[in-house]
Design a protein around this motif. Structure first.
Motif, PDB file in Angstrom:
ATOM      1  N   ALA A 132       0.822  -1.212   0.000  1.00 23.89           N
ATOM      2  CA  ALA A 132       0.000   0.000   0.000  1.00 23.89           C
ATOM      3  C   ALA A 132       0.855   1.259   0.000  1.00 23.89           C
ATOM      4  O   ALA A 132       0.556   2.230  -0.710  1.00 23.89           O
ATOM      5  CB  ALA A 132      -0.946   0.001   1.197  1.00 23.89           C
ATOM      6  N   GLU A 133       1.937   1.256   0.783  1.00 18.15           N
ATOM      7  CA  GLU A 133       2.815   2.422   0.824  1.00 18.15           C
ATOM      8  C   GLU A 133       3.484   2.644  -0.528  1.00 18.15           C
ATOM      9  O   GLU A 133       3.566   3.766  -1.034  1.00 18.15           O
ATOM     10  CB  GLU A 133       3.881   2.254   1.907  1.00 18.15           C
ATOM     11  N   ALA A 134       3.963   1.569  -1.124  1.00 21.06           N
ATOM     12  CA  ALA A 134       4.631   1.684  -2.424  1.00 21.06           C
ATOM     13  C   ALA A 134       3.642   2.080  -3.512  1.00 21.06           C
ATOM     14  O   ALA A 134       3.954   2.904  -4.386  1.00 21.06           O
ATOM     15  CB  ALA A 134       5.316   0.369  -2.773  1.00 21.06           C
ATOM     16  N   ALA A 135       2.436   1.525  -3.484  1.00 21.18           N
ATOM     17  CA  ALA A 135       1.431   1.845  -4.495  1.00 21.18           C
ATOM     18  C   ALA A 135       1.000   3.309  -4.385  1.00 21.18           C
ATOM     19  O   ALA A 135       0.765   3.969  -5.406  1.00 21.18           O
ATOM     20  CB  ALA A 135       0.225   0.929  -4.346  1.00 21.18           C
ATOM     21  N   ALA A 136       0.902   3.827  -3.169  1.00 20.06           N
ATOM     22  CA  ALA A 136       0.509   5.228  -2.992  1.00 20.06           C
ATOM     23  C   ALA A 136       1.527   6.156  -3.642  1.00 20.06           C
ATOM     24  O   ALA A 136       1.169   7.172  -4.244  1.00 20.06           O
ATOM     25  CB  ALA A 136       0.362   5.547  -1.511  1.00 20.06           C
ATOM     26  N   GLY A 137       2.802   5.821  -3.540  1.00 20.46           N
ATOM     27  CA  GLY A 137       3.832   6.653  -4.152  1.00 20.46           C
ATOM     28  C   GLY A 137       3.875   6.544  -5.662  1.00 20.46           C
ATOM     29  O   GLY A 137       4.470   7.390  -6.332  1.00 20.46           O
ATOM     30  N   ASN A 138       3.252   5.511  -6.207  1.00 23.15           N
ATOM     31  CA  ASN A 138       3.268   5.268  -7.640  1.00 23.15           C
ATOM     32  C   ASN A 138       1.850   5.270  -8.209  1.00 23.15           C
ATOM     33  O   ASN A 138       1.583   4.652  -9.237  1.00 23.15           O
ATOM     34  CB  ASN A 138       3.921   3.906  -7.913  1.00 23.15           C
ATOM     35  N   GLU A 139       0.930   5.989  -7.523  1.00 19.84           N
ATOM     36  CA  GLU A 139      -0.490   5.877  -7.846  1.00 19.84           C
ATOM     37  C   GLU A 139      -0.817   6.325  -9.262  1.00 19.84           C
ATOM     38  O   GLU A 139      -1.695   5.750  -9.914  1.00 19.84           O
ATOM     39  CB  GLU A 139      -1.341   6.665  -6.840  1.00 19.84           C
ATOM     40  N   ALA A 140      -0.128   7.344  -9.757  1.00 23.83           N
ATOM     41  CA  ALA A 140      -0.445   7.836 -11.102  1.00 23.83           C
ATOM     42  C   ALA A 140      -0.175   6.752 -12.142  1.00 23.83           C
ATOM     43  O   ALA A 140      -1.038   6.433 -12.965  1.00 23.83           O
ATOM     44  CB  ALA A 140       0.356   9.090 -11.407  1.00 23.83           C
ATOM     45  N   TRP A 141       0.999   6.171 -12.100  1.00 27.98           N
ATOM     46  CA  TRP A 141       1.365   5.163 -13.097  1.00 27.98           C
ATOM     47  C   TRP A 141       0.519   3.908 -12.943  1.00 27.98           C
ATOM     48  O   TRP A 141       0.048   3.339 -13.939  1.00 27.98           O
ATOM     49  CB  TRP A 141       2.853   4.832 -12.948  1.00 27.98           C
ATOM     50  N   LEU A 142       0.284   3.481 -11.710  1.00 24.77           N
ATOM     51  CA  LEU A 142      -0.494   2.262 -11.478  1.00 24.77           C
ATOM     52  C   LEU A 142      -1.964   2.444 -11.868  1.00 24.77           C
ATOM     53  O   LEU A 142      -2.645   1.474 -12.180  1.00 24.77           O
ATOM     54  CB  LEU A 142      -0.394   1.843 -10.007  1.00 24.77           C
ATOM     55  N   THR A 143      -2.447   3.689 -11.870  1.00 22.67           N
ATOM     56  CA  THR A 143      -3.807   3.974 -12.326  1.00 22.67           C
ATOM     57  C   THR A 143      -3.855   4.101 -13.844  1.00 22.67           C
ATOM     58  O   THR A 143      -4.766   3.592 -14.502  1.00 22.67           O
ATOM     59  CB  THR A 143      -4.331   5.268 -11.682  1.00 22.67           C
ATOM     60  N   ALA A 144      -2.863   4.775 -14.406  1.00 22.75           N
ATOM     61  CA  ALA A 144      -2.876   5.069 -15.840  1.00 22.75           C
ATOM     62  C   ALA A 144      -2.714   3.824 -16.702  1.00 22.75           C
ATOM     63  O   ALA A 144      -3.420   3.664 -17.709  1.00 22.75           O
ATOM     64  CB  ALA A 144      -1.766   6.072 -16.164  1.00 22.75           C
ATOM     65  N   VAL A 145      -1.815   2.941 -16.328  1.00 21.39           N
ATOM     66  CA  VAL A 145      -1.486   1.802 -17.188  1.00 21.39           C
ATOM     67  C   VAL A 145      -2.685   0.874 -17.423  1.00 21.39           C
ATOM     68  O   VAL A 145      -2.998   0.553 -18.578  1.00 21.39           O
ATOM     69  CB  VAL A 145      -0.283   1.035 -16.626  1.00 21.39           C
ATOM     70  N   PRO A 146      -3.412   0.449 -16.387  1.00 19.45           N
ATOM     71  CA  PRO A 146      -4.559  -0.428 -16.664  1.00 19.45           C
ATOM     72  C   PRO A 146      -5.685   0.276 -17.430  1.00 19.45           C
ATOM     73  O   PRO A 146      -6.393  -0.359 -18.206  1.00 19.45           O
ATOM     74  CB  PRO A 146      -5.035  -0.844 -15.265  1.00 19.45           C
ATOM     75  N   ARG A 147      -5.857   1.584 -17.213  1.00 22.47           N
ATOM     76  CA  ARG A 147      -6.960   2.313 -17.847  1.00 22.47           C
ATOM     77  C   ARG A 147      -6.603   2.890 -19.207  1.00 22.47           C
ATOM     78  O   ARG A 147      -7.482   3.363 -19.932  1.00 22.47           O
ATOM     79  CB  ARG A 147      -7.421   3.453 -16.916  1.00 22.47           C
ATOM     80  N   ARG A 148      -5.313   2.889 -19.518  1.00 24.73           N
ATOM     81  CA  ARG A 148      -4.846   3.440 -20.790  1.00 24.73           C
ATOM     82  C   ARG A 148      -5.221   4.911 -20.950  1.00 24.73           C
ATOM     83  O   ARG A 148      -5.513   5.394 -22.042  1.00 24.73           O
ATOM     84  CB  ARG A 148      -5.384   2.630 -21.983  1.00 24.73           C
ATOM     85  N   ARG A 149      -5.234   5.620 -19.849  1.00 24.46           N
ATOM     86  CA  ARG A 149      -5.416   7.067 -19.858  1.00 24.46           C
ATOM     87  C   ARG A 149      -4.698   7.636 -18.641  1.00 24.46           C
ATOM     88  O   ARG A 149      -4.482   6.949 -17.645  1.00 24.46           O
ATOM     89  CB  ARG A 149      -6.900   7.445 -19.819  1.00 24.46           C
ATOM     90  N   PRO A 150      -4.292   8.906 -18.684  1.00 34.48           N
ATOM     91  CA  PRO A 150      -3.552   9.465 -17.555  1.00 34.48           C
ATOM     92  C   PRO A 150      -4.374   9.519 -16.270  1.00 34.48           C
ATOM     93  O   PRO A 150      -5.602   9.656 -16.294  1.00 34.48           O
ATOM     94  CB  PRO A 150      -3.199  10.888 -18.029  1.00 34.48           C
ATOM     95  N   PHE A 151      -3.692   9.429 -15.155  1.00 34.88           N
ATOM     96  CA  PHE A 151      -4.248   9.713 -13.835  1.00 34.88           C
ATOM     97  C   PHE A 151      -4.516  11.213 -13.776  1.00 34.88           C
ATOM     98  O   PHE A 151      -3.667  12.020 -14.152  1.00 34.88           O
ATOM     99  CB  PHE A 151      -3.227   9.296 -12.779  1.00 34.88           C
TER     100      PHE A 151
END
Length: 367
Positions: A132-151
């Motif tokens: 959770a800590e690591a994902a929070a710091g990388n939230e933009a990329w982890l959100t953008a990649v599956p959705r194929r649109r920017p965070f």
């Protein structure tokens, strides 16, 4: 089972990864700490820029021979593919790493398998530590990649009664210097800053990240100007401090010295097709967008379901009249209100910074 030393190393790796914010797109931010066989820090590193060495390579170089028989603690599963750089899984194996502990699995199709490759080579592998800590710091990329649109992070500044400007249109300055400095931090961490035609026409903003220490990668400045009339020659946004993109309708008549993106108009007839805009930005390598204004564009993004996070700077000021921070977002009844979950409240000078996400996004679970 991860050890206390490995957990401490992961927290350090998360801190290291954050130093890459704003510099690595379309890649993620990643931090790595290498512990020697005795559990002492032998080397550390982070992904500094797209096309450059990955975090593991920096950390292994710093550790040298002390890496042999040691542990690599990484915020993201080591990659298993060859792009502009070689696969980190192979680099770890070649360095003699005996154990790899990572936080978050790589979600990119075709990039996964680093953990499997390591395990097949006899490396002890464990995933999910402080995910959770690591994902929070990388939230933009982890959100953008599956959705194929920017965070998309919508930032706004308002008075305590929700006004973004006075009745005469003046708005400088609603918030304090401390709050404005924090906005420049958000700009520096974003790949693109987006404003609408009204903001471009009224404020003539520059939209660059200013007043920050260290190296700053300036974000792409994007003006959503449907008819191509809001930005004229000499506008500050056309200076050479940062790149600029003008998003206009496919039939707009514009001949400005800037990169122009032509898009279809929205089906409603008002504005541009925002999903098409986000898709085009993603294809240009943009993984995070800072939406700065104004209220009409913010309402359109919310109506399109394209806001992933909200940061509101609220000043202890009352105006009683003037434009609201948010215009029509397609919500007509209280039952359709977009409910938010507050994730942070901070004091910046006299102002409050409130950070929230749509309540439909589940709260992170810590391991």
């Amino acid at each position: 089972m991860a050890t206390t030393l490995e957990a401490a190393a992961m927290r350090r790796a998360v801190t290291l990864a954050a130093q890459g914010l704003g510099h690595t797109s379309p890649n993620p931010v990643v931090g790595c700490v290498v512990l020697d066989a005795a559990g002492h820090i032998a080397g550390e590193g982070y992904h500094q820029r797209a096309g450059g060495p990955h975090a593991e390579v920096h950390a292994l170089a710093a550790a040298g021979e002390r890496a042999r028989g040691g542990t690599a603690v990484v915020t993201l599963e080591p990659c298993n593919h060859t792009g502009r750089t070689g696969p980190c899984a192979r680099a770890l194996i070649d360095a003699g790493i005996a154990r790899v502990v990572y936080a978050v699995a790589d979600p990119v199709p075709g990039h996964t398998g680093g953990a499997r490759t390591l395990a097949a080579a006899g490396v002890d592998v464990e995933g999910g530590l402080l995910a959770a800590e690591a994902a929070a710091g990388n939230e933009a990329w982890l959100t953008a990649v599956p959705r194929r649109r920017p965070f998309v992070l919508w930032k706004y500044a308002a008075t305590l009664d929700g006004r973004s400007a006075a009745a005469d249109g003046t708005s400088r300055w609603i918030t304090s210097p401390e709050a404005r400095a924090d906005v420049h931090r958000l700009r520096a961490e974003a790949d693109a800053v987006v404003v609408g035609a009204g903001t471009a026409r009224t404020d003539d903003p520059q939209l660059a990240a200013r007043g920050l220490a260290g190296e700053v990668t300036q974000p792409l400045r994007v003006v959503v100007d449907t008819n191509g009339t809001a930005v004229g020659p000499g506008a500050r946004i056309l200076d050479d401090v940062a790149p600029t993109l003008l998003a206009v309708a496919h039939d707009a008549d514009t001949a400005l010295p800037a990169d122009v993106l032509r898009l279809p108009r929205a089906a409603s007839g008002r504005g541009l097709d925002l999903p098409a805009l986000l898709t085009a930005l993603y294809e240009r390598g943009v993984r995070s967008v800072l939406l700065e204004g104004g209220p009409t564009l913010a309402g359109a993004f919310l109506a399109a379901g394209a806001v992933d996070k909200v940061v509101g700077y609220v000043a202890p000021v009352l105006l009683g009249a003037g434009p609201h921070a948010l215009a029509d977002a397609g919500i007509t009844t209280i039952g359709d209100a977009l409910r938010l979950r507050v994730t942070d409240v901070a004091r910046l000078g006299p102002d409050l910074r409130i950070t929230a996400v749509p309540a439909t996004i589940p709260a992170p679970e810590e391991n």
